[in-house]
Design a protein around this motif. Structure first.
Motif, short mmCIF file in Angstrom:
data_model
loop_
_atom_site.label_atom_id
_atom_site.label_comp_id
_atom_site.label_asym_id
_atom_site.label_seq_id
_atom_site.Cartn_x
_atom_site.Cartn_y
_atom_site.Cartn_z
N ASN A 264 0.92 -1.26 -0.07
CA ASN A 264 0.04 0.17 -0.20
C ASN A 264 0.87 1.14 -0.12
OD1 ASN A 264 -2.67 -0.63 -0.25
ND2 ASN A 264 -2.63 -1.52 1.93
N ARG A 265 1.91 0.95 0.75
CA ARG A 265 2.87 2.32 0.95
C ARG A 265 3.45 2.76 -0.36
NH1 ARG A 265 5.80 5.27 4.88
NH2 ARG A 265 5.56 7.02 3.54
N ARG A 267 2.49 1.60 -3.45
CA ARG A 267 1.49 2.01 -4.67
C ARG A 267 0.98 3.54 -4.20
NH1 ARG A 267 -3.12 -1.26 -3.38
NH2 ARG A 267 -2.26 -2.90 -4.88
N THR A 268 0.70 3.93 -3.19
CA THR A 268 0.36 5.28 -2.89
C THR A 268 1.46 6.21 -3.28
OG1 THR A 268 -0.56 4.43 -0.87
CG2 THR A 268 -0.50 6.69 -0.88
N LEU A 269 2.63 5.69 -3.17
CA LEU A 269 3.91 6.49 -3.49
C LEU A 269 3.78 6.75 -5.02
CD1 LEU A 269 6.32 7.65 -1.65
CD2 LEU A 269 7.66 5.42 -2.41
N THR A 272 0.64 8.78 -6.13
CA THR A 272 0.09 10.15 -5.51
C THR A 272 1.29 11.18 -5.55
OG1 THR A 272 0.09 9.35 -3.36
CG2 THR A 272 -1.92 8.97 -4.46
N ASP A 273 2.54 10.53 -5.40
CA ASP A 273 3.57 11.53 -5.26
C ASP A 273 3.61 12.30 -6.48
OD1 ASP A 273 6.04 12.72 -5.12
OD2 ASP A 273 6.95 11.40 -3.75
N TYR A 279 2.33 9.60 -11.70
CA TYR A 279 1.54 10.52 -10.90
C TYR A 279 0.16 10.41 -11.54
CZ TYR A 279 -0.18 14.63 -8.75
OH TYR A 279 -1.16 15.30 -8.14
#
Ligand SMILES: Nc1ncnc2c1ncn2[C@@H]1O[C@H](COP(=O)(O)OP(=O)(O)OP(=O)(O)O)[C@@H](O)[C@H]1O
Ligand SMILES: [Mg+2]
Lengths: 286, 246
Positions: A264-265, A267-269, A272-273, A279
Protein backbone atom coordinates in the motif's frame (compact mmCIF):
# COMPACT_ATOMS: atom_id res chain seq x y z
CA UNK A 1 14.06 7.48 11.15
CA UNK A 2 10.58 7.09 12.60
CA UNK A 3 8.72 3.89 12.08
CA UNK A 4 5.11 4.13 11.00
CA UNK A 5 5.00 0.41 10.41
CA UNK A 6 2.87 -1.93 12.49
CA UNK A 7 4.36 -2.43 15.93
CA UNK A 8 7.83 -3.87 15.46
CA UNK A 9 8.29 -7.19 17.22
CA UNK A 10 11.87 -6.57 18.18
CA UNK A 11 13.76 -3.33 17.86
CA UNK A 12 17.26 -3.28 16.43
CA UNK A 13 20.15 -3.53 18.85
CA UNK A 14 21.02 -0.23 20.51
CA UNK A 15 23.63 1.74 18.57
CA UNK A 16 27.03 0.28 19.29
CA UNK A 17 29.74 2.33 17.60
CA UNK A 18 32.12 -0.60 17.29
CA UNK A 19 29.72 -2.66 15.26
CA UNK A 20 28.54 0.05 12.91
CA UNK A 21 30.08 -1.08 9.66
CA UNK A 22 28.47 1.41 7.30
CA UNK A 23 27.44 4.91 8.31
CA UNK A 24 25.92 7.57 6.09
CA UNK A 25 25.22 10.98 7.60
CA UNK A 26 23.28 13.68 5.77
CA UNK A 27 24.56 12.52 2.42
CA UNK A 28 23.63 14.51 -0.68
CA UNK A 29 24.41 13.50 -4.21
CA UNK A 30 23.53 15.11 -7.52
CA UNK A 31 24.50 14.40 -11.10
CA UNK A 32 25.08 16.98 -13.76
CA UNK A 33 24.07 16.26 -17.30
CA UNK A 34 24.14 18.76 -20.17
CA UNK A 35 24.66 21.54 -17.67
CA UNK A 36 21.58 20.53 -15.70
CA UNK A 37 21.92 19.43 -12.14
CA UNK A 38 19.56 16.81 -10.70
CA UNK A 39 19.46 16.03 -7.05
CA UNK A 40 19.54 12.23 -6.91
CA UNK A 41 19.90 11.67 -3.18
CA UNK A 42 18.95 14.15 -0.50
CA UNK A 43 19.86 14.01 3.16
CA UNK A 44 20.42 10.29 3.45
CA UNK A 45 21.27 9.08 6.93
CA UNK A 46 21.58 5.39 7.49
CA UNK A 47 23.69 3.05 9.50
CA UNK A 48 24.22 -0.64 9.16
CA UNK A 49 25.67 -2.90 11.82
CA UNK A 50 27.71 -6.01 11.21
CA UNK A 51 25.59 -9.03 10.66
CA UNK A 52 22.50 -7.14 9.56
CA UNK A 53 20.64 -7.56 6.35
CA UNK A 54 19.12 -4.37 5.04
CA UNK A 55 16.91 -4.07 2.00
CA UNK A 56 16.42 -0.92 -0.01
CA UNK A 57 12.96 -0.74 -1.47
CA UNK A 58 11.61 2.03 -3.65
CA UNK A 59 10.35 2.98 -7.07
CA UNK A 60 12.64 3.08 -10.07
CA UNK A 61 14.94 6.06 -10.19
CA UNK A 62 14.90 6.86 -6.48
CA UNK A 63 18.66 6.46 -6.20
CA UNK A 64 19.14 2.94 -4.84
CA UNK A 65 21.99 2.11 -7.20
CA UNK A 66 23.56 5.48 -6.52
CA UNK A 67 23.42 4.79 -2.80
CA UNK A 68 25.27 1.49 -3.27
CA UNK A 69 27.92 3.12 -5.45
CA UNK A 70 28.46 5.73 -2.75
CA UNK A 71 28.79 3.06 -0.10
CA UNK A 72 31.38 1.23 -2.22
CA UNK A 73 33.41 4.40 -2.70
CA UNK A 74 32.97 4.30 -6.48
CA UNK A 75 31.57 7.82 -6.40
CA UNK A 76 31.86 10.56 -3.80
CA UNK A 77 28.98 12.44 -2.20
CA UNK A 78 28.47 16.17 -2.74
CA UNK A 79 28.22 16.63 0.99
CA UNK A 80 27.70 14.59 4.11
CA UNK A 81 29.79 11.86 5.62
CA UNK A 82 30.19 8.24 4.65
CA UNK A 83 32.23 5.85 6.74
CA UNK A 84 32.82 2.18 6.14
CA UNK A 85 34.70 0.32 8.86
CA UNK A 86 35.47 3.76 10.26
CA UNK A 87 37.07 5.15 7.10
CA UNK A 88 35.90 6.79 3.90
CA UNK A 89 34.83 3.91 1.66
CA UNK A 90 37.38 2.42 -0.70
CA UNK A 91 36.43 -0.24 -3.25
CA UNK A 92 38.21 -3.56 -2.83
CA UNK A 93 37.85 -7.20 -1.83
CA UNK A 94 36.37 -6.27 1.58
CA UNK A 95 33.28 -5.11 -0.29
CA UNK A 96 31.41 -7.26 -2.77
CA UNK A 97 29.20 -5.57 -5.35
CA UNK A 98 26.58 -7.30 -7.48
CA UNK A 99 25.76 -4.91 -10.28
CA UNK A 100 22.25 -4.54 -11.63
CA UNK A 101 23.58 -5.02 -15.16
CA UNK A 102 25.85 -7.98 -14.58
CA UNK A 103 29.04 -6.44 -16.03
CA UNK A 104 30.72 -9.66 -17.02
CA UNK A 105 33.93 -9.58 -19.01
CA UNK A 106 32.89 -10.84 -22.45
CA UNK A 107 36.31 -12.27 -23.39
CA UNK A 108 36.79 -14.18 -20.14
CA UNK A 109 35.28 -17.55 -19.29
CA UNK A 110 32.80 -18.03 -16.48
CA UNK A 111 35.52 -19.26 -14.15
CA UNK A 112 37.88 -16.41 -15.10
CA UNK A 113 35.08 -13.91 -14.53
CA UNK A 114 34.48 -15.28 -11.06
CA UNK A 115 38.18 -15.47 -10.24
CA UNK A 116 38.57 -11.88 -11.38
CA UNK A 117 37.45 -10.61 -7.98
CA UNK A 118 40.35 -12.42 -6.32
CA UNK A 119 43.07 -10.75 -8.39
CA UNK A 120 43.76 -7.94 -5.93
CA UNK A 121 43.68 -10.26 -2.90
CA UNK A 122 47.16 -11.69 -3.21
CA UNK A 123 45.85 -15.24 -3.08
CA UNK A 124 47.93 -17.74 -5.05
CA UNK A 125 46.79 -19.11 -8.35
CA UNK A 126 45.91 -22.56 -7.04
CA UNK A 127 43.94 -21.12 -4.15
CA UNK A 128 42.05 -18.81 -6.54
CA UNK A 129 41.19 -21.74 -8.80
CA UNK A 130 39.97 -23.82 -5.91
CA UNK A 131 37.77 -21.04 -4.57
CA UNK A 132 36.38 -20.28 -7.99
CA UNK A 133 35.42 -23.94 -8.24
CA UNK A 134 33.60 -23.76 -4.95
CA UNK A 135 31.65 -20.64 -5.81
CA UNK A 136 30.84 -21.89 -9.28
CA UNK A 137 29.36 -24.90 -7.60
CA UNK A 138 27.46 -22.69 -5.15
CA UNK A 139 25.68 -20.89 -8.01
CA UNK A 140 25.27 -24.10 -9.98
CA UNK A 141 27.50 -23.22 -12.94
CA UNK A 142 30.22 -25.87 -12.72
CA UNK A 143 29.24 -27.26 -16.09
CA UNK A 144 29.69 -23.85 -17.66
CA UNK A 145 33.12 -23.08 -16.23
CA UNK A 146 34.64 -22.71 -19.69
CA UNK A 147 31.73 -20.96 -21.38
CA UNK A 148 31.83 -17.30 -22.30
CA UNK A 149 29.24 -14.82 -21.01
CA UNK A 150 27.78 -14.47 -24.50
CA UNK A 151 26.78 -18.14 -24.33
CA UNK A 152 24.83 -17.83 -21.08
CA UNK A 153 21.19 -17.08 -20.39
CA UNK A 154 20.30 -13.97 -18.42
CA UNK A 155 19.77 -15.93 -15.24
CA UNK A 156 23.10 -17.72 -15.62
CA UNK A 157 24.88 -14.43 -16.21
CA UNK A 158 23.39 -13.08 -13.04
CA UNK A 159 24.64 -16.07 -11.10
CA UNK A 160 28.17 -15.45 -12.41
CA UNK A 161 27.93 -11.87 -11.19
CA UNK A 162 26.70 -13.18 -7.85
CA UNK A 163 29.57 -15.63 -7.49
CA UNK A 164 32.07 -12.91 -8.38
CA UNK A 165 30.73 -10.69 -5.61
CA UNK A 166 30.72 -13.48 -3.04
CA UNK A 167 34.07 -15.09 -3.79
CA UNK A 168 36.25 -12.70 -1.76
CA UNK A 169 33.91 -13.51 1.17
CA UNK A 170 33.51 -9.83 1.88
CA UNK A 171 32.56 -8.17 5.14
CA UNK A 172 30.21 -5.92 3.20
CA UNK A 173 27.89 -7.00 0.43
CA UNK A 174 26.24 -4.47 -1.84
CA UNK A 175 23.68 -6.20 -3.99
CA UNK A 176 21.71 -4.42 -6.70
CA UNK A 177 18.68 -6.55 -7.56
CA UNK A 178 20.91 -9.61 -7.57
CA UNK A 179 18.13 -12.10 -8.21
CA UNK A 180 15.95 -10.11 -10.61
CA UNK A 181 16.77 -12.27 -13.63
CA UNK A 182 16.33 -15.64 -11.90
CA UNK A 183 13.37 -17.98 -12.15
CA UNK A 184 11.37 -18.49 -8.96
CA UNK A 185 13.03 -21.74 -7.94
CA UNK A 186 16.59 -20.63 -8.62
CA UNK A 187 15.83 -17.40 -6.84
CA UNK A 188 14.77 -19.26 -3.73
CA UNK A 189 17.84 -21.47 -3.88
CA UNK A 190 20.11 -18.46 -4.22
CA UNK A 191 18.30 -16.68 -1.40
CA UNK A 192 18.92 -19.65 0.84
CA UNK A 193 22.59 -19.83 -0.12
CA UNK A 194 22.97 -16.11 0.48
CA UNK A 195 21.37 -16.43 3.93
CA UNK A 196 23.78 -19.24 4.77
CA UNK A 197 26.87 -17.41 3.60
CA UNK A 198 25.73 -14.21 5.25
CA UNK A 199 25.26 -15.81 8.65
CA UNK A 200 28.57 -17.64 8.32
CA UNK A 201 30.53 -14.50 7.41
CA UNK A 202 28.60 -12.13 9.66
CA UNK A 203 28.64 -9.57 6.87
CA UNK A 204 26.42 -6.59 6.47
CA UNK A 205 24.27 -6.66 3.37
CA UNK A 206 22.68 -3.74 1.55
CA UNK A 207 20.25 -5.40 -0.77
CA UNK A 208 18.27 -3.57 -3.45
CA UNK A 209 15.11 -5.27 -4.60
CA UNK A 210 11.77 -4.48 -6.17
CA UNK A 211 10.17 -7.51 -4.59
CA UNK A 212 8.34 -6.74 -1.36
CA UNK A 213 8.22 -10.44 -0.48
CA UNK A 214 11.94 -10.85 -0.98
CA UNK A 215 12.68 -7.79 1.14
CA UNK A 216 10.58 -9.10 4.03
CA UNK A 217 11.84 -12.66 3.76
CA UNK A 218 15.53 -11.76 3.85
CA UNK A 219 15.89 -8.56 5.83
CA UNK A 220 16.28 -7.34 9.34
CA UNK A 221 15.43 -3.82 8.24
CA UNK A 222 13.69 -2.45 5.17
CA UNK A 223 14.57 1.03 4.02
CA UNK A 224 11.72 2.52 2.04
CA UNK A 225 12.87 5.21 -0.38
CA UNK A 226 10.98 7.84 -2.37
CA UNK A 227 11.96 9.53 -5.61
CA UNK A 228 13.03 12.95 -6.83
CA UNK A 229 15.06 13.58 -4.92
CA UNK A 230 15.83 10.13 -3.60
CA UNK A 231 15.25 10.14 0.12
CA UNK A 232 14.55 7.74 2.94
CA UNK A 233 10.86 7.72 3.84
CA UNK A 234 10.86 5.10 6.50
CA UNK A 235 12.96 2.35 8.06
CA UNK A 236 10.97 -0.69 9.07
CA UNK A 237 12.09 -3.42 11.44
CA UNK A 238 11.01 -6.74 10.02
CA UNK A 239 11.14 -8.55 13.34
CA UNK A 240 10.68 -12.05 12.04
CA UNK A 241 12.66 -14.72 13.88
CA UNK A 242 15.70 -16.42 12.39
CA UNK A 243 16.61 -18.83 10.95
CA UNK A 244 13.77 -18.42 8.52
CA UNK A 245 12.14 -20.96 6.30
CA UNK A 246 11.80 -18.82 3.23
CA UNK A 247 8.77 -20.65 1.91
CA UNK A 248 6.74 -21.34 5.07
CA UNK A 249 7.14 -17.89 6.51
CA UNK A 250 4.98 -16.40 3.79
CA UNK A 251 1.86 -17.45 5.66
CA UNK A 252 2.91 -15.98 8.98
CA UNK A 253 0.68 -13.12 10.19
CA UNK A 254 3.61 -10.74 10.61
CA UNK A 255 4.74 -11.41 7.06
CA UNK A 256 1.29 -10.79 5.64
CA UNK A 257 0.83 -7.68 7.72
CA UNK A 258 4.14 -6.24 6.53
CA UNK A 259 3.46 -7.15 2.94
CA UNK A 260 0.08 -5.41 2.91
CA UNK A 261 1.55 -2.39 4.56
CA UNK A 262 4.48 -2.11 2.15
CA UNK A 263 2.41 -2.76 -0.97
CA UNK A 264 0.00 0.00 0.00
CA UNK A 265 2.80 2.33 0.90
CA UNK A 266 4.55 1.87 -2.44
CA UNK A 267 1.37 1.98 -4.48
CA UNK A 268 0.38 5.26 -2.87
CA UNK A 269 3.89 6.52 -3.45
CA UNK A 270 3.89 5.66 -7.12
CA UNK A 271 0.39 6.97 -7.84
CA UNK A 272 0.12 10.05 -5.64
CA UNK A 273 3.62 11.47 -5.34
CA UNK A 274 3.84 14.33 -7.86
CA UNK A 275 7.47 13.33 -8.38
CA UNK A 276 6.55 9.83 -9.50
CA UNK A 277 6.68 8.71 -13.12
CA UNK A 278 3.09 7.47 -12.80
CA UNK A 279 1.57 10.32 -10.81
CA UNK A 280 -2.22 10.35 -11.05
CA UNK A 281 -2.51 7.06 -12.95
CA UNK A 282 -5.81 5.26 -12.33
CA UNK A 283 -5.44 1.70 -11.09
CA UNK A 284 -9.17 0.83 -10.86
CA UNK A 285 -10.33 -1.86 -13.31
CA UNK A 286 -12.70 -0.66 -16.06
CA UNK B 1 30.51 -24.43 -47.63
CA UNK B 2 32.01 -20.98 -48.11
CA UNK B 3 34.96 -22.58 -49.83
CA UNK B 4 32.69 -24.20 -52.42
CA UNK B 5 31.04 -20.89 -53.24
CA UNK B 6 34.39 -19.15 -53.37
CA UNK B 7 35.73 -21.71 -55.85
CA UNK B 8 32.57 -21.47 -57.93
CA UNK B 9 32.92 -17.71 -58.03
CA UNK B 10 36.53 -18.03 -59.13
CA UNK B 11 35.46 -20.31 -61.97
CA UNK B 12 32.94 -17.65 -62.96
CA UNK B 13 35.62 -14.95 -62.88
CA UNK B 14 37.97 -17.00 -65.02
CA UNK B 15 35.15 -17.64 -67.50
CA UNK B 16 34.43 -13.92 -67.71
CA UNK B 17 38.16 -13.27 -68.12
CA UNK B 18 38.25 -15.80 -70.97
CA UNK B 19 35.28 -14.11 -72.67
CA UNK B 20 36.86 -10.70 -72.23
CA UNK B 21 40.17 -11.88 -73.65
CA UNK B 22 38.40 -13.10 -76.78
CA UNK B 23 36.38 -9.93 -77.30
CA UNK B 24 38.67 -7.08 -76.35
CA UNK B 25 40.90 -6.25 -79.27
CA UNK B 26 44.56 -5.32 -79.65
CA UNK B 27 45.60 -8.22 -77.33
CA UNK B 28 45.02 -5.98 -74.34
CA UNK B 29 43.65 -8.84 -72.27
CA UNK B 30 45.60 -12.09 -72.44
CA UNK B 31 43.71 -15.36 -72.00
CA UNK B 32 43.81 -17.10 -68.61
CA UNK B 33 45.76 -20.01 -70.06
CA UNK B 34 48.38 -17.80 -71.71
CA UNK B 35 48.74 -15.86 -68.47
CA UNK B 36 49.20 -19.09 -66.56
CA UNK B 37 51.96 -20.24 -68.93
CA UNK B 38 53.72 -16.89 -68.68
CA UNK B 39 53.40 -17.08 -64.93
CA UNK B 40 55.09 -20.48 -64.70
CA UNK B 41 57.83 -19.27 -67.04
CA UNK B 42 58.41 -16.15 -64.93
CA UNK B 43 58.56 -18.30 -61.82
CA UNK B 44 61.04 -20.66 -63.45
CA UNK B 45 63.47 -18.00 -64.66
CA UNK B 46 63.43 -16.23 -61.28
CA UNK B 47 62.10 -12.87 -62.50
CA UNK B 48 58.97 -13.14 -60.35
CA UNK B 49 60.69 -14.49 -57.26
CA UNK B 50 63.30 -11.75 -57.29
CA UNK B 51 60.71 -8.99 -57.64
CA UNK B 52 58.46 -10.61 -55.05
CA UNK B 53 61.34 -10.79 -52.58
CA UNK B 54 62.21 -7.13 -53.12
CA UNK B 55 58.60 -6.02 -52.70
CA UNK B 56 57.92 -8.21 -49.70
CA UNK B 57 60.98 -7.00 -47.84
CA UNK B 58 59.87 -3.39 -48.33
CA UNK B 59 56.27 -4.16 -47.49
CA UNK B 60 56.89 -6.24 -44.39
CA UNK B 61 59.57 -3.93 -42.98
CA UNK B 62 57.35 -0.88 -43.46
CA UNK B 63 54.32 -2.63 -42.03
CA UNK B 64 56.28 -3.94 -39.05
CA UNK B 65 57.59 -0.47 -38.25
CA UNK B 66 54.08 0.96 -38.58
CA UNK B 67 52.73 -1.62 -36.14
CA UNK B 68 55.41 -1.18 -33.48
CA UNK B 69 54.99 2.59 -33.60
CA UNK B 70 51.22 2.86 -34.02
CA UNK B 71 49.94 0.39 -31.43
CA UNK B 72 51.94 1.71 -28.44
CA UNK B 73 51.32 5.31 -29.51
CA UNK B 74 47.59 4.70 -29.86
CA UNK B 75 47.49 3.05 -26.45
CA UNK B 76 49.38 5.89 -24.81
CA UNK B 77 47.18 8.47 -26.54
CA UNK B 78 44.07 6.67 -25.35
CA UNK B 79 45.43 6.09 -21.85
CA UNK B 80 46.55 9.66 -21.23
CA UNK B 81 43.57 11.80 -22.18
CA UNK B 82 45.48 15.08 -22.33
CA UNK B 83 48.07 13.65 -24.69
CA UNK B 84 45.37 12.10 -26.86
CA UNK B 85 43.37 15.31 -27.07
CA UNK B 86 46.52 17.25 -27.90
CA UNK B 87 47.69 14.95 -30.68
CA UNK B 88 44.47 13.70 -32.23
CA UNK B 89 43.85 16.75 -34.44
CA UNK B 90 47.27 16.33 -35.99
CA UNK B 91 46.78 12.62 -36.48
CA UNK B 92 43.47 13.18 -38.22
CA UNK B 93 44.95 16.00 -40.34
CA UNK B 94 47.86 13.83 -41.40
CA UNK B 95 45.64 10.86 -42.19
CA UNK B 96 43.47 13.06 -44.42
CA UNK B 97 46.49 14.25 -46.41
CA UNK B 98 47.23 12.04 -49.42
CA UNK B 99 50.49 10.40 -48.50
CA UNK B 100 51.68 10.60 -52.12
CA UNK B 101 52.11 14.29 -51.42
CA UNK B 102 55.06 13.43 -49.21
CA UNK B 103 56.93 11.38 -51.79
CA UNK B 104 58.99 14.24 -53.26
CA UNK B 105 60.02 15.26 -49.75
CA UNK B 106 60.89 11.69 -48.84
CA UNK B 107 63.00 11.33 -51.96
CA UNK B 108 64.76 14.60 -51.21
CA UNK B 109 65.50 13.45 -47.69
CA UNK B 110 66.16 9.75 -48.12
CA UNK B 111 66.92 9.26 -51.77
CA UNK B 112 65.39 6.58 -53.97
CA UNK B 113 66.43 3.44 -52.12
CA UNK B 114 65.14 1.05 -49.49
CA UNK B 115 64.78 3.67 -46.71
CA UNK B 116 62.64 5.92 -48.87
CA UNK B 117 60.43 3.02 -49.91
CA UNK B 118 59.79 1.68 -46.41
CA UNK B 119 59.04 5.23 -45.29
CA UNK B 120 56.29 5.47 -47.92
CA UNK B 121 54.84 2.15 -46.73
CA UNK B 122 55.16 3.16 -43.09
CA UNK B 123 53.38 6.45 -43.66
CA UNK B 124 50.48 4.71 -45.35
CA UNK B 125 50.06 1.86 -42.90
CA UNK B 126 50.58 3.76 -39.67
CA UNK B 127 47.48 5.97 -39.67
CA UNK B 128 44.69 3.39 -39.72
CA UNK B 129 46.46 1.32 -37.06
CA UNK B 130 47.04 4.34 -34.86
CA UNK B 131 43.53 5.73 -35.24
CA UNK B 132 41.85 2.40 -34.59
CA UNK B 133 44.01 1.56 -31.58
CA UNK B 134 43.26 4.98 -30.15
CA UNK B 135 39.53 4.56 -30.84
CA UNK B 136 39.61 1.09 -29.26
CA UNK B 137 41.13 2.36 -26.04
CA UNK B 138 38.61 5.21 -25.91
CA UNK B 139 35.66 2.91 -26.63
CA UNK B 140 36.32 0.83 -23.55
CA UNK B 141 33.24 -0.23 -21.58
CA UNK B 142 33.06 2.18 -18.64
CA UNK B 143 30.76 -0.20 -16.77
CA UNK B 144 33.45 -2.89 -16.87
CA UNK B 145 35.98 -0.37 -15.61
CA UNK B 146 33.75 0.48 -12.69
CA UNK B 147 33.33 -3.21 -11.99
CA UNK B 148 37.11 -3.67 -11.96
CA UNK B 149 37.49 -0.65 -9.70
CA UNK B 150 34.92 -2.12 -7.35
CA UNK B 151 36.84 -5.38 -7.25
CA UNK B 152 39.87 -3.36 -6.14
CA UNK B 153 42.09 -3.57 -9.18
CA UNK B 154 44.76 -0.89 -9.56
CA UNK B 155 44.80 1.54 -12.49
CA UNK B 156 47.49 -0.49 -14.20
CA UNK B 157 45.56 -3.69 -13.53
CA UNK B 158 42.44 -2.19 -15.08
CA UNK B 159 44.40 -1.02 -18.09
CA UNK B 160 46.01 -4.40 -18.66
CA UNK B 161 42.99 -6.57 -17.95
CA UNK B 162 40.08 -4.50 -19.26
CA UNK B 163 41.19 -1.66 -21.51
CA UNK B 164 43.76 -3.50 -23.61
CA UNK B 165 41.83 -6.71 -24.27
CA UNK B 166 38.75 -4.61 -24.96
CA UNK B 167 40.53 -2.72 -27.72
CA UNK B 168 41.88 -5.82 -29.50
CA UNK B 169 39.00 -6.00 -32.03
CA UNK B 170 39.61 -2.36 -32.97
CA UNK B 171 43.35 -2.94 -33.31
CA UNK B 172 42.72 -5.84 -35.67
CA UNK B 173 40.50 -3.70 -37.88
CA UNK B 174 43.32 -1.17 -37.94
CA UNK B 175 45.84 -3.85 -38.85
CA UNK B 176 43.67 -5.02 -41.74
CA UNK B 177 43.33 -1.52 -43.13
CA UNK B 178 47.00 -0.77 -42.50
CA UNK B 179 48.10 -3.96 -44.24
CA UNK B 180 46.03 -3.12 -47.32
CA UNK B 181 47.19 0.47 -47.55
CA UNK B 182 50.75 -0.66 -46.90
CA UNK B 183 50.59 -2.97 -49.89
CA UNK B 184 49.22 -0.23 -52.10
CA UNK B 185 51.96 2.09 -50.92
CA UNK B 186 54.61 -0.55 -51.63
CA UNK B 187 53.65 -0.44 -55.29
CA UNK B 188 53.39 3.34 -55.22
CA UNK B 189 56.86 3.55 -53.71
CA UNK B 190 58.29 1.22 -56.35
CA UNK B 191 56.72 3.27 -59.12
CA UNK B 192 57.76 6.68 -57.81
CA UNK B 193 61.25 5.99 -56.47
CA UNK B 194 63.86 3.65 -57.94
CA UNK B 195 61.83 1.27 -60.09
CA UNK B 196 62.17 -2.16 -58.41
CA UNK B 197 60.10 -5.11 -57.27
CA UNK B 198 56.62 -5.96 -58.41
CA UNK B 199 55.77 -2.30 -58.85
CA UNK B 200 58.80 -1.98 -61.09
CA UNK B 201 57.72 -4.94 -63.22
CA UNK B 202 54.25 -3.44 -63.44
CA UNK B 203 55.73 -0.25 -64.89
CA UNK B 204 58.02 -2.06 -67.32
CA UNK B 205 55.43 -4.49 -68.70
CA UNK B 206 52.61 -1.96 -68.66
CA UNK B 207 54.59 0.58 -70.64
CA UNK B 208 55.69 -1.99 -73.19
CA UNK B 209 52.25 -3.58 -73.53
CA UNK B 210 53.51 -7.03 -72.47
CA UNK B 211 50.08 -7.81 -71.10
CA UNK B 212 50.62 -11.44 -70.14
CA UNK B 213 53.51 -10.56 -67.83
CA UNK B 214 51.62 -7.54 -66.64
CA UNK B 215 48.65 -9.73 -65.62
CA UNK B 216 50.91 -12.14 -63.77
CA UNK B 217 52.25 -9.27 -61.65
CA UNK B 218 48.77 -7.94 -60.91
CA UNK B 219 47.61 -11.39 -59.83
CA UNK B 220 50.68 -11.82 -57.63
CA UNK B 221 49.88 -8.57 -55.86
CA UNK B 222 46.28 -9.69 -55.37
CA UNK B 223 47.53 -12.94 -53.88
CA UNK B 224 49.75 -11.13 -51.37
CA UNK B 225 46.69 -9.15 -50.34
CA UNK B 226 44.69 -12.33 -49.83
CA UNK B 227 47.41 -14.04 -47.82
CA UNK B 228 47.90 -11.04 -45.54
CA UNK B 229 44.22 -10.39 -44.85
CA UNK B 230 43.50 -14.09 -44.34
CA UNK B 231 46.36 -14.30 -41.84
CA UNK B 232 44.89 -11.39 -39.94
CA UNK B 233 41.44 -12.94 -40.08
CA UNK B 234 42.87 -16.10 -38.58
CA UNK B 235 44.50 -14.06 -35.83
CA UNK B 236 41.20 -12.33 -35.23
CA UNK B 237 39.20 -15.51 -34.85
CA UNK B 238 41.91 -16.81 -32.52
CA UNK B 239 41.64 -13.75 -30.33
CA UNK B 240 37.89 -13.42 -30.38
CA UNK B 241 36.77 -16.99 -29.89
CA UNK B 242 34.53 -15.62 -27.16
CA UNK B 243 32.28 -13.88 -29.66
CA UNK B 244 29.21 -15.96 -30.15
CA UNK B 245 28.32 -16.94 -33.66
CA UNK B 246 25.33 -15.32 -35.30
N1 LIG C 1 25.94 8.81 -13.92
C1 LIG C 1 24.76 9.46 -13.90
N2 LIG C 1 24.63 10.63 -14.55
C2 LIG C 1 23.46 11.29 -14.53
N3 LIG C 1 22.36 10.89 -13.89
C3 LIG C 1 22.42 9.73 -13.24
C4 LIG C 1 23.62 8.95 -13.20
N4 LIG C 1 23.39 7.85 -12.47
C5 LIG C 1 22.11 7.93 -12.06
N5 LIG C 1 21.52 9.07 -12.51
C6 LIG C 1 20.14 9.50 -12.22
O1 LIG C 1 19.93 9.34 -10.85
C7 LIG C 1 18.64 8.85 -10.58
C8 LIG C 1 18.73 7.61 -9.71
O2 LIG C 1 19.42 6.59 -10.41
P1 LIG C 1 19.66 5.16 -9.76
O3 LIG C 1 20.29 4.33 -10.80
O4 LIG C 1 20.39 5.33 -8.48
O5 LIG C 1 18.17 4.70 -9.49
P2 LIG C 1 17.63 3.31 -8.96
O6 LIG C 1 16.86 3.61 -7.72
O7 LIG C 1 18.73 2.35 -8.86
O8 LIG C 1 16.62 2.91 -10.11
P3 LIG C 1 16.22 1.45 -10.65
O9 LIG C 1 15.32 0.84 -9.64
O10 LIG C 1 15.50 1.73 -11.91
O11 LIG C 1 17.49 0.69 -10.84
C9 LIG C 1 17.98 8.59 -11.93
O12 LIG C 1 17.09 9.64 -12.18
C10 LIG C 1 19.11 8.62 -12.91
O13 LIG C 1 18.70 9.19 -14.12
MG1 LIG D 1 19.25 0.67 -9.92
Amino acid sequence: MSSAAPAPVASAAPPDRGRQRIVLENVFKSFERAGQKTQVLADISLSADDGTFISLLGPSGCGKTTLLRLADGLIAPDSGRIAVSGHPPRPGPETGFVFQSFRLIPWATVSANIEFALLPTGLGRAERRERARRYMDLVGLTRFADSYPGELSGGMGQRVALARALIPEPKILLMDEPFAALDAQTRELMQTELMRLWSRLGSVVLFVTHSVDEAIALSDKIVLMGPRPGRILEVIDVGLPRPRQLFEMRSEPRFIELRDYLWNRIRTLVLTDPASDFYGRDLEPE
Amino acid sequence: MTTVYRVLFMVLLIALWQIASMNVGRNLIPSPLATFHTGTAMLADGRLVGALGASLSIYLTGLFLAIVIAIPLGIVMGGIRLLGKTLEVYVYALSATPRVAFIPLIIALLGLGFEAKITVVLLGAIMPILINTYAGVLAVDTQLIEMARSVGLSRTGIFVRIVLPGSVPFIIVGLRLGATIGLINTVVAELYTAVTGLGGLLAIYGNSFRMEEYFVVVLTLAMIGVVVTETLRLLESRLSGWKTAG
